[in-house]
Scaffold this motif. Structure first.
Motif, PDB file in Angstrom:
ATOM      1  N   GLN A  34      18.619  -7.019  -2.746  1.00 43.03           N
ATOM      2  CA  GLN A  34      19.313  -5.729  -2.880  1.00 43.03           C
ATOM      3  C   GLN A  34      18.848  -4.985  -4.134  1.00 43.03           C
ATOM      4  N   TYR A  36      20.136  -1.909  -6.847  1.00 45.32           N
ATOM      5  CA  TYR A  36      21.272  -1.122  -7.330  1.00 45.32           C
ATOM      6  C   TYR A  36      20.785  -0.196  -8.429  1.00 45.32           C
ATOM      7  N   GLN A  38      22.146   1.757 -11.971  1.00 46.46           N
ATOM      8  CA  GLN A  38      23.214   1.791 -12.957  1.00 46.46           C
ATOM      9  C   GLN A  38      22.949   2.885 -13.978  1.00 46.46           C
ATOM     10  N   GLY A  41      27.202   3.476 -19.036  1.00 49.07           N
ATOM     11  CA  GLY A  41      28.660   3.530 -19.045  1.00 49.07           C
ATOM     12  C   GLY A  41      29.308   3.484 -17.669  1.00 49.07           C
ATOM     13  N   ARG A  42      28.522   3.164 -16.652  1.00 53.47           N
ATOM     14  CA  ARG A  42      29.068   3.119 -15.282  1.00 53.47           C
ATOM     15  C   ARG A  42      28.713   1.811 -14.601  1.00 53.47           C
ATOM     16  N   GLY A  43      29.409   1.541 -13.505  1.00 53.97           N
ATOM     17  CA  GLY A  43      29.100   0.356 -12.727  1.00 53.97           C
ATOM     18  C   GLY A  43      27.883   0.574 -11.845  1.00 53.97           C
ATOM     19  N   PRO A  44      27.213  -0.510 -11.448  1.00 57.68           N
ATOM     20  CA  PRO A  44      26.057  -0.382 -10.545  1.00 57.68           C
ATOM     21  C   PRO A  44      26.471   0.237  -9.208  1.00 57.68           C
ATOM     22  N   PHE A  46      25.176   0.503  -5.208  1.00 55.65           N
ATOM     23  CA  PHE A  46      24.282  -0.073  -4.196  1.00 55.65           C
ATOM     24  C   PHE A  46      23.361   1.001  -3.620  1.00 55.65           C
ATOM     25  N   LEU A  49      19.380  -2.618   0.892  1.00 51.29           N
ATOM     26  CA  LEU A  49      19.263  -4.048   1.137  1.00 51.29           C
ATOM     27  C   LEU A  49      18.103  -4.257   2.094  1.00 51.29           C
ATOM     28  N   LEU A  89      18.434  -2.149 -10.824  1.00 54.49           N
ATOM     29  CA  LEU A  89      18.613  -3.599 -10.823  1.00 54.49           C
ATOM     30  C   LEU A  89      18.272  -4.164  -9.456  1.00 54.49           C
ATOM     31  N   ARG A  99      26.518 -17.014  -1.322  1.00 52.74           N
ATOM     32  CA  ARG A  99      26.465 -15.551  -1.400  1.00 52.74           C
ATOM     33  C   ARG A  99      26.791 -15.020  -2.790  1.00 52.74           C
ATOM     34  N   ALA A 100      26.462 -15.775  -3.805  1.00 52.77           N
ATOM     35  CA  ALA A 100      26.659 -15.295  -5.179  1.00 52.77           C
ATOM     36  C   ALA A 100      25.401 -14.561  -5.605  1.00 52.77           C
ATOM     37  N   LEU A 101      25.544 -13.300  -5.926  1.00 53.56           N
ATOM     38  CA  LEU A 101      24.390 -12.510  -6.322  1.00 53.56           C
ATOM     39  C   LEU A 101      23.999 -12.793  -7.760  1.00 53.56           C
ATOM     40  N   PHE A 103      21.618 -10.997 -10.618  1.00 53.75           N
ATOM     41  CA  PHE A 103      20.959  -9.724 -10.895  1.00 53.75           C
ATOM     42  C   PHE A 103      19.836  -9.909 -11.908  1.00 53.75           C
ATOM     43  N   SER A 105      17.594  -8.118 -14.997  1.00 44.78           N
ATOM     44  CA  SER A 105      18.087  -7.372 -16.167  1.00 44.78           C
ATOM     45  C   SER A 105      17.858  -5.878 -16.035  1.00 44.78           C
TER      46      SER A 105
END
Lengths: 113, 112
Positions: A34, A36, A38, A41-44, A46, A49, A89, A99-101, A103, A105
């Motif tokens: 996947q 993403y 970013q 100051g914000r979240g990634p 999507f 995929l 990312l 299913r643990a992603l 990431f 850097s």
């Protein structure tokens, strides 16, 4: 050990050019990968995929390739715009089933007007 | 607005204190996550819940305890805060485990 590598140096390009970002991985056998975006100051967020049986995926100006032999994904932004400036990312599933992603850097892209 | 929301946005506290971060999603997703992003910008999974059940619990000190009162909420409680806990904590959710995750805006935790 498992590793995801993205170019830590910022990529600077001129507006209108194609940006190409690289994600290399070792000791993974991901079913999918996947990408993403970013912003500071914000979240990634999507973006795309791509599955292991897909060579290429497109969405508007974005294109992702996935080479499981080279263990590499390339992320392209065509006709880049200053608004595309952000950190990108890549993320892989750490091990099948959980299913643990994990990431990378990230690579910071700066598009100059 | 459909989204993943977190409160508070900023949290500054002393070492040894206990604090909580709240997360809510109104996307109807079954799976929720907590991530930690350190000063080097590495984003690491801490926990994931699917239908209120703990699925992933990475090697996180047991001072960190997630609580999911319902599918739309996943809160993070941290006991005895340490300097090394300073980071940005992101909540996320997805329809399916691991795929296409929607992230909250993050909570910047500073432990003094």
């Amino acid at each position: 050990s498992q590793k995801i590598e993205q170019n830590s140096e910022a990529l600077n390009i001129q507006e209108g050019k194609t940006a190409t970002l690289t994600c290399n991985y070792t000791n993974y056998s991901p079913a999918y990968l996947q990408w993403y975006r970013q912003d500071p100051g914000r979240g990634p967020v999507f973006l795309l995929l791509i599955r292991e049986n897909e060579k290429e995926k497109r969405k508007e100006r974005l294109k992702v390739t996935f080479d499981t032999t080279l263990k590499q994904s390339l992320f392209h932004i065509t006709a880049s715009q200053p608004a595309d400036s952000a950190t990108y990312l890549c993320a892989l599933e750490a091990d099948t089933g959980r299913r643990a992603l994990t990431f990378g850097s990230g690579t910071r892209l700066q598009v100059q007007p | 607005d459909t989204a993943v929301s977190q409160t508070p946005k900023y949290l500054v506290t002393q070492m040894g204190n206990d604090k909580s971060i709240k997360c809510e999603q109104n996307l109807g997703h079954d799976t929720m996550y907590w991530y930690k992003q350190d000063s080097k910008k590495f984003l690491k999974i801490m926990f994931s819940y699917n239908n209120k059940e703990l699925i992933i619990n990475e090697t996180v000190p047991n001072r960190f305890s997630p609580k999911s009162p319902d599918k739309a909420h996943l809160n993070l409680h941290i006991n005895s805060l340490e300097l090394g806990d300073s980071a940005v904590y992101f909540c996320a959710s997805s329809r399916e485990l691991g795929i296409e995750q929607f992230f909250g805006p993050g909570t910047r935790l500073t432990v003094l």
